[in-house]
Design a protein around this motif. Structure first.
Motif, PDB file in Angstrom:
ATOM      1  N   VAL A   1       0.855  -1.187   0.000  1.00 24.31           N
ATOM      2  CA  VAL A   1       0.000   0.000   0.000  1.00 24.31           C
ATOM      3  C   VAL A   1       0.893   1.240   0.000  1.00 24.31           C
ATOM      4  O   VAL A   1       1.807   1.359   0.822  1.00 24.31           O
ATOM      5  N   TYR A   2       0.615   2.163  -0.893  1.00 19.12           N
ATOM      6  CA  TYR A   2       1.407   3.381  -1.027  1.00 19.12           C
ATOM      7  C   TYR A   2       0.527   4.593  -0.712  1.00 19.12           C
ATOM      8  O   TYR A   2      -0.630   4.660  -1.151  1.00 19.12           O
ATOM      9  N   ILE A   3       1.075   5.481   0.061  1.00 20.66           N
ATOM     10  CA  ILE A   3       0.349   6.700   0.458  1.00 20.66           C
ATOM     11  C   ILE A   3       0.820   7.865  -0.396  1.00 20.66           C
ATOM     12  O   ILE A   3       2.020   8.104  -0.548  1.00 20.66           O
ATOM     13  N   VAL A   4      -0.141   8.598  -0.915  1.00 20.46           N
ATOM     14  CA  VAL A   4       0.160   9.804  -1.690  1.00 20.46           C
ATOM     15  C   VAL A   4      -0.575  10.967  -1.041  1.00 20.46           C
ATOM     16  O   VAL A   4      -1.796  10.902  -0.842  1.00 20.46           O
ATOM     17  N   GLU A   5       0.150  12.008  -0.666  1.00 24.16           N
ATOM     18  CA  GLU A   5      -0.458  13.211  -0.106  1.00 24.16           C
ATOM     19  C   GLU A   5      -0.476  14.312  -1.146  1.00 24.16           C
ATOM     20  O   GLU A   5       0.509  14.521  -1.849  1.00 24.16           O
ATOM     21  N   LYS A   6      -1.586  15.011  -1.237  1.00 25.40           N
ATOM     22  CA  LYS A   6      -1.714  16.142  -2.149  1.00 25.40           C
ATOM     23  C   LYS A   6      -2.104  17.388  -1.359  1.00 25.40           C
ATOM     24  O   LYS A   6      -2.944  17.314  -0.449  1.00 25.40           O
ATOM     25  N   ASN A   7      -1.499  18.500  -1.711  1.00 26.49           N
ATOM     26  CA  ASN A   7      -1.839  19.763  -1.058  1.00 26.49           C
ATOM     27  C   ASN A   7      -3.196  20.236  -1.542  1.00 26.49           C
ATOM     28  O   ASN A   7      -3.438  20.349  -2.751  1.00 26.49           O
ATOM     29  N   ALA A   8      -4.076  20.494  -0.612  1.00 24.11           N
ATOM     30  CA  ALA A   8      -5.419  20.939  -0.967  1.00 24.11           C
ATOM     31  C   ALA A   8      -5.509  22.452  -1.132  1.00 24.11           C
ATOM     32  O   ALA A   8      -6.434  22.951  -1.761  1.00 24.11           O
TER      33      ALA A   8
END
Length: 522
Positions: free
Chosen positions: A9-16
């Motif tokens: 499982v890979y986590i990707v964070e995006k700036n909102a």
């Protein structure tokens, strides 16, 4: 994110949210002048901009006030105002220059700045109280401020201590620094000879100022007239030691007190005490011994001097007159430092978009010249456009700043000082925030980011009353994009162009109320 090669499982964070624009400081003046010392724990601060936030910090790094020594002289100029009269002769107090302490205004200016709401500021020490005023050192001090981005105002109180032509040359250097080299700060200028009325025999100070200043970068400066009679220097700050030629003062005091030149042996004790007090003016206290035959300590010397001064104040009306004239001359200050404090106070309480006018000045007894509404007409509106802001006294209201124009008074864009300073704040805030996007891809995602970033910032300014308009769309607009602000050639050359339109708030300088009679209705 790197290539996914291992199952899991890979986590990707995006700036909102986009980056935000932080509002820069708007009221950080830089003062240039002479100080007692310039030292930070044995590290020299001469010709080095140094940030302080109080007089306590100033004392730590730059020392205390100069000690001016006045000369008493017989009046020879018929137009001069006599300070006092003794035995049928008129006398004047000559203001010292240079190394005698009279040319150093920075310390008093700083005290007046903090009295009027001043806060953080920069000090550039160009010399000590043993140095003569040198205009080149002041210019070099202005040049040192090229390295500092935080200052938003430039103030040189001691400029008026030079000759008129030298003062004008220095003020032109200030204008060039603000309007040409930096463009993120304004100058607050003093009128040379601004303590004199416009009909002065030596010439109209306003006309002389306008003629000599030129026409370059006027929208980056403001000027105020007249000078101010302040309360910066108090009674405890002056004494008989401020008189340089005590050999002239002593016979004048004896004449005022009806004392003989030499005291007879059978004179009453009260006369002996009075005669001794006058004679002690010239005493060298370092040679006096205590009851044990030892030299007096430093505290004992100061105590004896204070007691002597208090005695002279109680016995001699002439002595009080002399000290009063000294205090008057030392308290006559150009208004630039006080106005820097007013700018700071108004910015902190109302915002940079509020015109720094219709505000009381603290620590001021009166303007040195009384100005009427008719007198102000030529100051505020002229064909040359060099508007001078008046400082006026109103019955029941005190001394008020009664003008808010830049020197470019005929410009519809930059007529008002609050408009220029608000634009500087917006420009600098957006410039610093946009640096985070330098070298980002010049594509639609970047355009949307920078547009939303500036829009959010301007919306917050509008909500606080900094921009005109009933809705945000009336107050500002931000444009960026291919075919809108950029051509394909711009993108190939790595140029991202953003156009921002803002509706600036302008002061209601002239209010007209119309009255008309109507018919009786009942």
């Amino acid at each position: 994110m790197g290539a996914m090669k291992t199952p899991g499982v890979y986590i990707v964070e995006k700036n909102a949210f986009p980056n935000s624009v932080v509002e820069v400081a708007t009221a950080v003046p830089a003062f240039i002048g002479h100080t007692e010392i310039a030292d930070n724990r044995n590290k020299p601060l001469a010709m080095k901009p140094w940030r302080i936030s109080s007089m306590a910090e100033y004392h730590q790094y730059f020392g205390y006030a100069p000690f001016p020594r006045f000369n008493i002289a017989e009046k020879t100029d018929p137009s001069a105002i006599a300070a006092f009269r003794v035995a049928g002769k008129d006398y004047v107090l000559q203001m010292p220059d240079g190394k005698d302490g009279g040319g150093y205004l920075l310390y008093s200016a700083l005290r007046h700045f903090f009295q009027n709401g001043g806060g953080p500021c920069y000090i550039v020490s160009v010399g000590s109280y043993t140095d003569d005023l040198d205009v080149q050192k002041f210019k070099d001090g202005i040049g040192e401020l090229l390295k500092e981005q935080e200052p938003t105002m430039l103030v040189v109180p001691e400029a008026v201590k030079f000759k008129a032509e030298v003062c004008n040359d220095l003020q032109q250097e200030m204008l060039a620094h603000c309007g040409d080299k930096m463009r993120n700060r304004v100058s607050i200028l003093d009128i040379w000879g601004g303590d004199k009325p416009r009909n002065d025999p030596g010439g109209d100070p306003i006309v002389n100022f306008r003629n000599a200043l030129g026409i370059n970068y006027l929208d980056f400066a403001s000027a105020y007239y007249p000078w101010l009679n302040t309360t910066v220097v108090g009674d405890k700050d002056i004494s008989y030691e401020n008189i340089a030629n005590t050999d002239v003062l002593m016979p004048l005091l004896r004449a005022d007190l009806d004392l003989p030149d030499t005291l007879p042996d059978d004179a009453p004790q009260k006369t002996k005490d009075t005669f001794g007090a006058v004679a002690d003016i010239a005493k060298d206290w370092t040679t006096v011994k205590d009851k044990d035959g030892q030299p007096l300590s430093k505290d004992a010397i100061l105590s004896n001097k204070a007691l002597l001064n208090k005695t002279l104040v109680s016995i001699s009306p002439l002595f009080n007159t002399v000290l009063g004239e000294i205090k008057y001359q030392l308290n006559l200050l150009p208004p630039s430092a006080a106005m820097a404090g007013i700018y700071t106070m108004v910015d902190n309480s109302r915002g940079v978009w509020k015109a720094p006018a219709n505000v009381s000045l603290a620590g001021v007894v009166s303007p040195s010249v009384s100005i009427s509404a008719e007198d102000q007409e030529d100051l505020n509106v002229t064909t040359q456009g060099k508007s001078i802001n008046a400082i006026r006294s109103f019955i029941g209201e005190g001394v008020l700043v009664w003008g808010a124009r830049t020197l470019d008074g005929n410009s519809l864009d930059w007529r008002y000082i609050n408009v220029r300073r608000t634009m500087i704040m917006i420009e600098e805030s957006c410039r610093l925030a946009a640096k985070a996007l330098v070298f980002e891809p010049n594509v639609a995602n970047t355009w949307v980011t920078i547009k939303s970033m500036i829009q959010n910032f301007l919306t917050s300014i509008w909500k606080r009353g900094g921009l005109a308009g009933a809705v945000p769309d009336d107050a500002f607009s931000v444009h960026v994009g291919l075919g809108e602000t950029m051509t394909p050639d711009d993108i190939l050359e790595g140029i991202l162009r953003v156009t921002v339109l803002v509706a600036m708030v302008r002061p209601a300088e002239f209010i007209e109320i119309t009255f008309q009679q109507q018919m009786q209705k009942s």
